[in-house]
Motif scaffolding. Structure first.
Motif, mmCIF file in Angstrom:
data_model
loop_
_atom_site.group_PDB
_atom_site.id
_atom_site.type_symbol
_atom_site.label_atom_id
_atom_site.label_comp_id
_atom_site.label_asym_id
_atom_site.label_seq_id
_atom_site.Cartn_x
_atom_site.Cartn_y
_atom_site.Cartn_z
ATOM 1 N N LEU A 21 -7.579 -3.645 -3.900
ATOM 2 C CA LEU A 21 -6.877 -4.684 -4.636
ATOM 3 C C LEU A 21 -5.409 -4.748 -4.230
ATOM 4 O O LEU A 21 -4.828 -5.827 -4.117
ATOM 5 N N GLY A 22 -4.820 -3.595 -3.960
ATOM 6 C CA GLY A 22 -3.451 -3.567 -3.484
ATOM 7 C C GLY A 22 -3.308 -4.196 -2.111
ATOM 8 O O GLY A 22 -2.350 -4.924 -1.835
ATOM 9 N N ALA A 23 -4.271 -3.936 -1.218
ATOM 10 C CA ALA A 23 -4.234 -4.535 0.113
ATOM 11 C C ALA A 23 -4.329 -6.049 0.032
ATOM 12 O O ALA A 23 -3.577 -6.777 0.689
ATOM 13 N N ALA A 24 -5.261 -6.552 -0.791
ATOM 14 C CA ALA A 24 -5.427 -7.996 -0.936
ATOM 15 C C ALA A 24 -4.186 -8.631 -1.567
ATOM 16 O O ALA A 24 -3.697 -9.673 -1.099
ATOM 17 N N SER A 25 -3.669 -8.009 -2.614
ATOM 18 C CA SER A 25 -2.499 -8.558 -3.299
ATOM 19 C C SER A 25 -1.265 -8.510 -2.405
ATOM 20 O O SER A 25 -0.446 -9.438 -2.409
ATOM 21 N N GLY A 26 -1.114 -7.424 -1.644
ATOM 22 C CA GLY A 26 0.014 -7.323 -0.732
ATOM 23 C C GLY A 26 -0.025 -8.391 0.346
ATOM 24 O O GLY A 26 1.010 -8.976 0.704
ATOM 25 N N GLY B 19 6.523 -7.379 -0.237
ATOM 26 C CA GLY B 19 5.429 -6.500 -0.632
ATOM 27 C C GLY B 19 5.840 -5.503 -1.695
ATOM 28 O O GLY B 19 5.132 -5.297 -2.683
ATOM 29 N N VAL B 20 7.001 -4.891 -1.511
ATOM 30 C CA VAL B 20 7.479 -3.909 -2.486
ATOM 31 C C VAL B 20 7.902 -4.590 -3.788
ATOM 32 O O VAL B 20 7.554 -4.132 -4.883
ATOM 33 N N LEU B 21 8.657 -5.675 -3.680
ATOM 34 C CA LEU B 21 9.127 -6.359 -4.895
ATOM 35 C C LEU B 21 7.959 -6.851 -5.745
ATOM 36 O O LEU B 21 7.967 -6.709 -6.975
ATOM 37 N N CYS B 22 6.962 -7.441 -5.105
ATOM 38 C CA CYS B 22 5.814 -7.961 -5.866
ATOM 39 C C CYS B 22 4.992 -6.825 -6.451
ATOM 40 O O CYS B 22 4.488 -6.930 -7.583
ATOM 41 N N ALA B 23 4.835 -5.723 -5.713
ATOM 42 C CA ALA B 23 4.111 -4.566 -6.247
ATOM 43 C C ALA B 23 4.810 -4.019 -7.488
ATOM 44 O O ALA B 23 4.156 -3.597 -8.454
ATOM 45 N N MET B 24 6.125 -4.019 -7.469
ATOM 46 C CA MET B 24 6.875 -3.580 -8.641
ATOM 47 C C MET B 24 6.771 -4.589 -9.782
ATOM 48 O O MET B 24 6.674 -4.209 -10.953
ATOM 49 N N SER C 241 -2.813 6.343 -4.633
ATOM 50 C CA SER C 241 -4.009 5.801 -3.994
ATOM 51 C C SER C 241 -3.679 4.547 -3.189
ATOM 52 O O SER C 241 -2.754 3.799 -3.524
ATOM 53 N N PHE C 242 -4.471 4.329 -2.121
ATOM 54 C CA PHE C 242 -4.464 3.055 -1.407
ATOM 55 C C PHE C 242 -5.649 2.248 -1.928
ATOM 56 O O PHE C 242 -6.795 2.607 -1.684
ATOM 57 N N LEU D 47 0.823 -1.210 0.000
ATOM 58 C CA LEU D 47 0.000 0.000 0.000
ATOM 59 C C LEU D 47 0.857 1.260 0.000
ATOM 60 O O LEU D 47 0.536 2.249 -0.666
ATOM 61 N N GLY D 48 1.957 1.248 0.753
ATOM 62 C CA GLY D 48 2.848 2.401 0.763
ATOM 63 C C GLY D 48 3.463 2.651 -0.596
ATOM 64 O O GLY D 48 3.519 3.805 -1.062
ATOM 65 N N TYR D 49 3.925 1.578 -1.246
ATOM 66 C CA TYR D 49 4.477 1.716 -2.593
ATOM 67 C C TYR D 49 3.423 2.251 -3.548
ATOM 68 O O TYR D 49 3.687 3.141 -4.370
ATOM 69 N N GLU D 50 2.225 1.707 -3.436
ATOM 70 C CA GLU D 50 1.133 2.103 -4.316
ATOM 71 C C GLU D 50 0.782 3.586 -4.145
ATOM 72 O O GLU D 50 0.564 4.305 -5.124
#
Length: 450
Positions: free
Chosen positions: A274-279, A307-312, A270-271, A261-264
């Motif tokens: 979908l980001g919360a669930a995926s994280g 969390g950061v690596l997967c978000a990227m 935005s928070f 969520l922080g990366y997003e």
């Protein structure tokens, strides 16, 4: 996950009712993860693909259960043959197992161990399905699952967890499935999508989730069931290791969700739900191999990094042009690799084993072992999965026709729709077209990453 260990008769364990009951509960928790995954994936696709996505997970419950009884358990956990595969005639058909016979060295019956491991075998091919949303024939998918668990999952499970398996003998740590489950499934997903190609409209049409509440429900069920997945993998709770794994599962998942969520927020402003669930799922994936080797502080680090690596990573498909529909590669492959390799840095030597990582004075030895395990499973699953997909595509065909994909795979493959729009609210909804909203954690960042 500890493999079977031969025990001298004088030291032979006796059946523990507490551990047996605990493991049966954990098996049920892991089972509920597959329907949870179905909801998680089902909410991420377009309306016209919802039922197909649910069925791609549910069919694994049927196919893999039967194969596991017939020969899967024997291949994965039978007597070692050349460090690559197992076999035991007593395990084939589960026909030669006494009801009170204990799994070697442990206080639970063989039947309990077999059913616990069955639930792992079920969910692993179901994970692959998220990468193939909207475009795969259901019959071809069912046949792929049958072939894949036979020639990929069962052997890899033996490598990692079977007594005599070459990765286990090497000293690779995989508490509950970073290599055997997540890297295995993520690499397979990549291999298949490179063969079958992109969805119609990929990078052109909006492909947003049709039901974020379903996604959140699925993520919650996965998080809940994952406690059985992880804590149960010690096969009992007599020494506290399972309790450490339970705590680390919660801690890493929380850290990964916050990090995503922080990366997003920083990257896209935005928070998102979908980001919360995926994280959360990314954290669960990363702690799965590592949680029995690290401390709770290490779990925070593993979760945050994953969390950061997967978000990227979920945006890479737009850069490299592979259509990973629901980010199986970005979350499960990347998260599994991260969690497995980070053991080489954060292992304390004081939980499941005495192996220490770089930050605890262990040097690079364990990191090297982890790297061998990671890349061996990745390469084997990627290549064999691609070959299976290629063979199926050239024989019975893997994809539905383009017109059928555009009109909706639910009607074509299942003769049903997920929602009835012709009820009390008035007339029927207009026909869904290829440009209807659809899926993925990356879709919400597509404008930035494309």
């Amino acid at each position: 996950m500890p493999p079977g260990i031969t025990t001298l008769a004088a030291d032979a364990p006796t059946l523990s009712a507490a551990n047996t009951g605990f493991m049966l509960i954990c098996s049920a928790l892991v089972m509920i993860m597959t329907p949870g995954l179905a909801f998680f994936y089902g909410g991420m696709v377009r309306v016209k693909s919802t039922l197909n996505m649910l069925m791609m997970s549910f069919i694994s419950l049927g196919i893999v259960t039967i194969l596991w009884v017939l020969y899967g358990f024997s291949l994965a956990f039978g007597t070692d043959i050349g460090s690559f595969i197992g076999w035991s005639s007593d395990f084939a058909g589960l026909s030669g197992i006494g009801i009170t016979q204990l799994w070697d060295g442990y206080t639970i019956p063989v039947y309990v161990f077999a059913v616990f491991q069955l639930m792992f075998a079920i969910i692993t091919p179901a994970l692959i399905s998220g990468a193939l949303a909207d475009r795969v024939k259901f019959t071809s998918w069912a046949l792929f699952v049958t072939l894949w668990v036979t020639v990929v999952y069962f052997p890899v499970a033996h490598w990692v967890w079977g007594a005599g398996g070459w990765l286990f003998e090497l000293g690779v740590i995989d508490f509950a499935g970073g290599t055997a489950v997540h890297i295995n499934a993520g690499a397979a997903a990549l291999g298949v999508i490179l063969v079958i190609g992109k969805r119609v409209g990929f990078k052109r049409d909006p492909m947003r989730p049709h039901s974020l509440p379903l996604v959140m429900l699925g993520a919650g069920l996965l998080w809940f069931g994952w406690f059985g997945f992880n804590a149960g993998s010690w096969l009992g709770n007599d020494d506290g290791v399972g309790a450490v794994m339970f705590v680390n599962t919660q801690v890493a998942t929380a850290a990964a969700m916050l990090a995503w969520l922080g990366y997003e927020k920083l990257r896209h402003g935005s928070f998102t739900t979908l980001g919360a669930a995926s994280g959360a799922v990314a954290g669960l994936v990363a702690i799965t191999p590592s949680g029995g080797a690290i401390s709770p502080l290490g779990a925070i680090a593993v979760g945050a990094i994953a969390g950061v690596l997967c978000a990227m990573a979920v945006g890479l498909k737009y850069k490299f042009g592979y259509d990973d529909s629901l980010d199986v590669v970005g979350v499960h492959l990347v998260g599994g690799v991260a969690g497995s390799l980070l053991i080489g840095f954060f292992a304390t030597g004081g939980v499941q084993s005495d192996a220490k990582g770089l930050f605890y004075g262990g040097g690079l030895d364990q990191l090297g072992k982890q790297a061998v395990g990671v890349f061996a499973v990745l390469a084997y699953s990627l290549v064999v999965s691609a070959v299976l997909a290629f063979l199926l595509d050239k024989t019975i065909g893997m994809r539905v026709d383009e017109d059928d994909e555009i009109s909706g795979i639910d009607q074509v493959e299942h003769a049903e729709t997920a929602y009835d729009f012709s009820g009390a609210g008035g007339g029927a909804a207009p026909r869904t077209t290829g440009s209807a909203p659809d899926s993925t954690a990356a879709a919400q960042t597509k404008k930035v990453d494309a």
